[in-house]
Design a protein around this motif. Sequence first.
Motif, PDB file in Angstrom:
ATOM      1  N   ASP A 160      -1.010 -13.593   8.386  1.00  0.00           N
ATOM      2  CA  ASP A 160      -1.707 -14.515   8.847  1.00  0.00           C
ATOM      3  C   ASP A 160      -1.346 -15.895   8.033  1.00  0.00           C
ATOM      4  O   ASP A 160      -1.908 -16.944   8.229  1.00  0.00           O
ATOM      5  CB  ASP A 160      -3.011 -14.440   8.923  1.00  0.00           C
ATOM      6  CG  ASP A 160      -3.969 -13.325   9.767  1.00  0.00           C
ATOM      7  OD1 ASP A 160      -2.758 -12.902  10.660  1.00  0.00           O
ATOM      8  OD2 ASP A 160      -4.925 -12.800   9.327  1.00  0.00           O
ATOM      9  N   GLY A 161      -0.130 -16.014   7.435  1.00  0.00           N
ATOM     10  CA  GLY A 161       0.366 -17.021   6.923  1.00  0.00           C
ATOM     11  C   GLY A 161      -0.433 -17.414   5.579  1.00  0.00           C
ATOM     12  O   GLY A 161      -0.334 -18.524   4.934  1.00  0.00           O
ATOM     13  N   GLY A 162      -1.371 -16.659   4.939  1.00  0.00           N
ATOM     14  CA  GLY A 162      -2.406 -16.801   3.987  1.00  0.00           C
ATOM     15  C   GLY A 162      -1.905 -16.041   2.906  1.00  0.00           C
ATOM     16  O   GLY A 162      -0.798 -15.231   2.658  1.00  0.00           O
ATOM     17  N   GLN A 163      -2.835 -15.828   1.766  1.00  0.00           N
ATOM     18  CA  GLN A 163      -2.446 -15.010   0.691  1.00  0.00           C
ATOM     19  C   GLN A 163      -3.005 -13.716   0.953  1.00  0.00           C
ATOM     20  O   GLN A 163      -3.037 -12.838  -0.128  1.00  0.00           O
ATOM     21  CB  GLN A 163      -3.284 -15.553  -0.526  1.00  0.00           C
ATOM     22  CG  GLN A 163      -2.510 -17.049  -0.927  1.00  0.00           C
ATOM     23  CD  GLN A 163      -1.215 -16.700  -1.270  1.00  0.00           C
ATOM     24  OE1 GLN A 163      -0.840 -15.752  -2.227  1.00  0.00           O
ATOM     25  NE2 GLN A 163      -0.512 -17.775  -1.123  1.00  0.00           N
ATOM     26  N   GLU A 164      -3.806 -13.144   1.932  1.00  0.00           N
ATOM     27  CA  GLU A 164      -4.492 -12.026   2.146  1.00  0.00           C
ATOM     28  C   GLU A 164      -3.350 -11.086   2.316  1.00  0.00           C
ATOM     29  O   GLU A 164      -2.327 -11.222   3.123  1.00  0.00           O
ATOM     30  CB  GLU A 164      -5.326 -11.840   3.392  1.00  0.00           C
ATOM     31  CG  GLU A 164      -6.054 -10.590   3.646  1.00  0.00           C
ATOM     32  CD  GLU A 164      -6.957 -10.950   4.612  1.00  0.00           C
ATOM     33  OE1 GLU A 164      -7.651  -9.748   4.948  1.00  0.00           O
ATOM     34  OE2 GLU A 164      -7.210 -11.935   5.208  1.00  0.00           O
ATOM     35  N   SER A 165      -3.545  -9.584   1.685  1.00  0.00           N
ATOM     36  CA  SER A 165      -2.461  -8.617   1.883  1.00  0.00           C
ATOM     37  C   SER A 165      -2.495  -8.302   3.121  1.00  0.00           C
ATOM     38  O   SER A 165      -3.358  -8.160   3.999  1.00  0.00           O
ATOM     39  CB  SER A 165      -2.798  -7.596   0.796  1.00  0.00           C
ATOM     40  OG  SER A 165      -2.788  -8.021  -0.420  1.00  0.00           O
ATOM     41  N   GLY A 166      -1.126  -7.975   3.463  1.00  0.00           N
ATOM     42  CA  GLY A 166      -0.925  -7.552   5.066  1.00  0.00           C
ATOM     43  C   GLY A 166      -0.449  -6.150   5.262  1.00  0.00           C
ATOM     44  O   GLY A 166      -0.368  -5.431   4.219  1.00  0.00           O
ATOM     45  N   ALA A 167       0.081  -5.764   6.275  1.00  0.00           N
ATOM     46  CA  ALA A 167       0.500  -4.243   6.617  1.00  0.00           C
ATOM     47  C   ALA A 167       1.872  -4.158   6.707  1.00  0.00           C
ATOM     48  O   ALA A 167       2.831  -5.011   7.115  1.00  0.00           O
ATOM     49  CB  ALA A 167      -0.211  -3.928   8.042  1.00  0.00           C
ATOM     50  N   VAL A 168       2.430  -2.912   6.454  1.00  0.00           N
ATOM     51  CA  VAL A 168       3.687  -2.454   6.605  1.00  0.00           C
ATOM     52  C   VAL A 168       3.782  -1.692   7.710  1.00  0.00           C
ATOM     53  O   VAL A 168       3.310  -0.521   7.782  1.00  0.00           O
ATOM     54  CB  VAL A 168       4.424  -1.928   5.307  1.00  0.00           C
ATOM     55  CG1 VAL A 168       5.836  -1.623   5.601  1.00  0.00           C
ATOM     56  CG2 VAL A 168       4.579  -3.153   4.388  1.00  0.00           C
ATOM     57  N   ALA A 169       4.725  -1.885   8.793  1.00  0.00           N
ATOM     58  CA  ALA A 169       4.629  -0.761  10.064  1.00  0.00           C
ATOM     59  C   ALA A 169       6.422  -0.332  10.069  1.00  0.00           C
ATOM     60  O   ALA A 169       6.805  -1.157   9.857  1.00  0.00           O
ATOM     61  CB  ALA A 169       4.353  -1.665  11.350  1.00  0.00           C
ATOM     62  N   ALA A 170       6.300   0.934   9.921  1.00  0.00           N
ATOM     63  CA  ALA A 170       7.859   1.492   9.715  1.00  0.00           C
ATOM     64  C   ALA A 170       7.688   2.923  10.355  1.00  0.00           C
ATOM     65  O   ALA A 170       6.543   3.549  10.256  1.00  0.00           O
ATOM     66  CB  ALA A 170       8.224   1.481   8.405  1.00  0.00           C
ATOM     67  N   ASP A 171       8.878   3.464  10.909  1.00  0.00           N
ATOM     68  CA  ASP A 171       8.837   4.863  11.379  1.00  0.00           C
ATOM     69  C   ASP A 171       8.959   5.733  10.152  1.00  0.00           C
ATOM     70  O   ASP A 171       8.387   6.598  10.266  1.00  0.00           O
ATOM     71  CB  ASP A 171      10.140   4.712  12.259  1.00  0.00           C
ATOM     72  CG  ASP A 171      10.354   6.266  12.782  1.00  0.00           C
ATOM     73  OD1 ASP A 171       9.150   6.662  13.512  1.00  0.00           O
ATOM     74  OD2 ASP A 171      11.441   6.739  12.802  1.00  0.00           O
ATOM     75  N   ARG A 172       9.676   5.307   9.172  1.00  0.00           N
ATOM     76  CA  ARG A 172       9.980   6.206   7.948  1.00  0.00           C
ATOM     77  C   ARG A 172       9.851   5.424   6.621  1.00  0.00           C
ATOM     78  O   ARG A 172      10.509   4.173   6.831  1.00  0.00           O
ATOM     79  CB  ARG A 172      10.924   6.974   8.275  1.00  0.00           C
ATOM     80  CG  ARG A 172      11.191   8.138   6.975  1.00  0.00           C
ATOM     81  CD  ARG A 172      12.285   8.781   7.331  1.00  0.00           C
ATOM     82  NE  ARG A 172      12.860   9.504   6.008  1.00  0.00           N
ATOM     83  CZ  ARG A 172      13.832  10.629   6.016  1.00  0.00           C
ATOM     84  NH1 ARG A 172      14.675  10.795   6.979  1.00  0.00           N
ATOM     85  NH2 ARG A 172      14.079  11.174   4.886  1.00  0.00           N
ATOM     86  N   ALA A 173       9.057   5.759   5.611  1.00  0.00           N
ATOM     87  CA  ALA A 173       9.500   5.164   4.302  1.00  0.00           C
ATOM     88  C   ALA A 173       9.954   6.217   3.399  1.00  0.00           C
ATOM     89  O   ALA A 173       9.275   7.200   3.050  1.00  0.00           O
ATOM     90  CB  ALA A 173       8.055   4.521   3.883  1.00  0.00           C
TER      91      ALA A 173
END
Length: 519
Positions: free
Chosen positions: A377-390
């Motif tokens: 959200d453009g801020g400092q809050e941690s976000g999510a990673v979306a991927a098919d494979r890591a």
Amino acid sequence: MPSVLHYEIVTDPTPLQVSRPGAPSVGAVYVVVSNTSLSEVKIEHIDVLIPIGTGSADLTDNVSAIKASVTGTYDKPSGAEPSFVWHSGGRFRFAFTSGKRVRLPGQESFVLKLENIPVSDQAGLVVIGMNEKAANGGTSINRYPFVTNLALVKQTPLVPQNLRAEVALVDAGDDVVLYWDGPDSLKYWIRYPDGTLEPVDPPARPVPVPFGPHRHTPALALTRGTTYTLVAGTTDGNGEVQEGYFLTTTVHASIPEFESGVRAPWAEGTDEQGRVTFTTGGVRVDNDNGALGAVLAGTADIHEVRTEQVRGRGANAGRIELPDAGITVHHGPGPELGAVVAKRIDAEGVNTTWAGDRTAGKGWIEFPSAGISIRRDGGQESGAVAADRADLNSVTTQWAEGPSGTKSRLAFTDTGVKITDPDGHRGTIVAGETNVRSVVTPWVSGPQPGAGWIAFRVEGVDVMRDSEVSFGTIRAASFEEKDGGTGRPLHRRLPPYAWPPKPDKQKPSTSSNLREDPE
């Protein structure tokens, strides 16, 4: 009595040429006054009489335009000078205004000049009158002047003159119209700069005129400054041109065109004095102050561009500097770093403090020294990673859960892994086989509904049956009876145990009261 003095008239040009419409003719008349005797002549005055009008016998109809002067050898009192001026009508008088007399020594002469004469427009013979009041030697001056008549000829020019263009500056491709005056008895041609002769059709007149206007439009369109040569002459029996007279005039194109290039050290604008200078390496563009200027173009197709910076046209447009290390993108005219907007960037490496979406308020990636930080959200809050494979060497995280947000979660605590269901209660591990060094659990059950289960109390283990809180059976190849050899284990009735485990299970009990939930 005959005149004491001798008079001779000279004209310029000889003979005088009459004026034509659009081609006024200006001439001059010079009268040479001579004392042919050996004795001195005393002169009270000499009048030059010219006929004024527009007829064939008239010299001019504009006597005020004539400039009169005198030059030659004569005696005059100290400090005095005779005048030669327009006196009245067509009379120009040579005399002292004080009434004194001019003394002309024997065998001397002087010249009376009438210049800048607008010649009248009809050919003919003009008579000039010379009226003198003079005496020879000791003879007294006669009361009445002696009269001598001189004649000159006004004639129509025999050669062409006054070649001119209707417009001296035309747009490229427009017609050029040439005019001149000349006798119809001659033939005319227009010669181009390359030597080509173009014949001129004779004018359509009811009868030939001695000297009339001519008009011609060259067939070749004008593309740049061109000098046209009027050739006047005749043709011989074989049709060969016998050139006799030549006149030239030049017409310029407002925007000249050249087939083989233009050579010049530099070119400069007219209204705006920007300049292009041709150097050994190419061209240099300067502004009107002599400093490097700007090149404006719709499209520039160049093999190589060398410059310190590139910027937009607006005053606040971004710019790109080109240092030794690569490129630096600035926001506006200041030193602030700007943004690069592109559909794709193909580079061996990208060094940046963060990367984000083009739309403000979306997720972004920060690059601290420890790795990467994903924000939302453009801020400092941690976000999510979306991927098919890591594919990672290691993952450090507080918890992990299914992608839908409504599935169980794995939490990583100081003592191990905690499994919870979507409601936050303890969840279940489902696996084909589990190979672990130790298992710490309040109970173990079979996978099928109604299966037996084992509870682990402080005192030991209890084997239960049919999902109920009642003792079950242990089967083995051998069994040693204990406690009186009854063959049945001691047991107590317990409430049924539900399968799968209920979400409201409590913490496992440490007492011997098996009626409490063994979890």
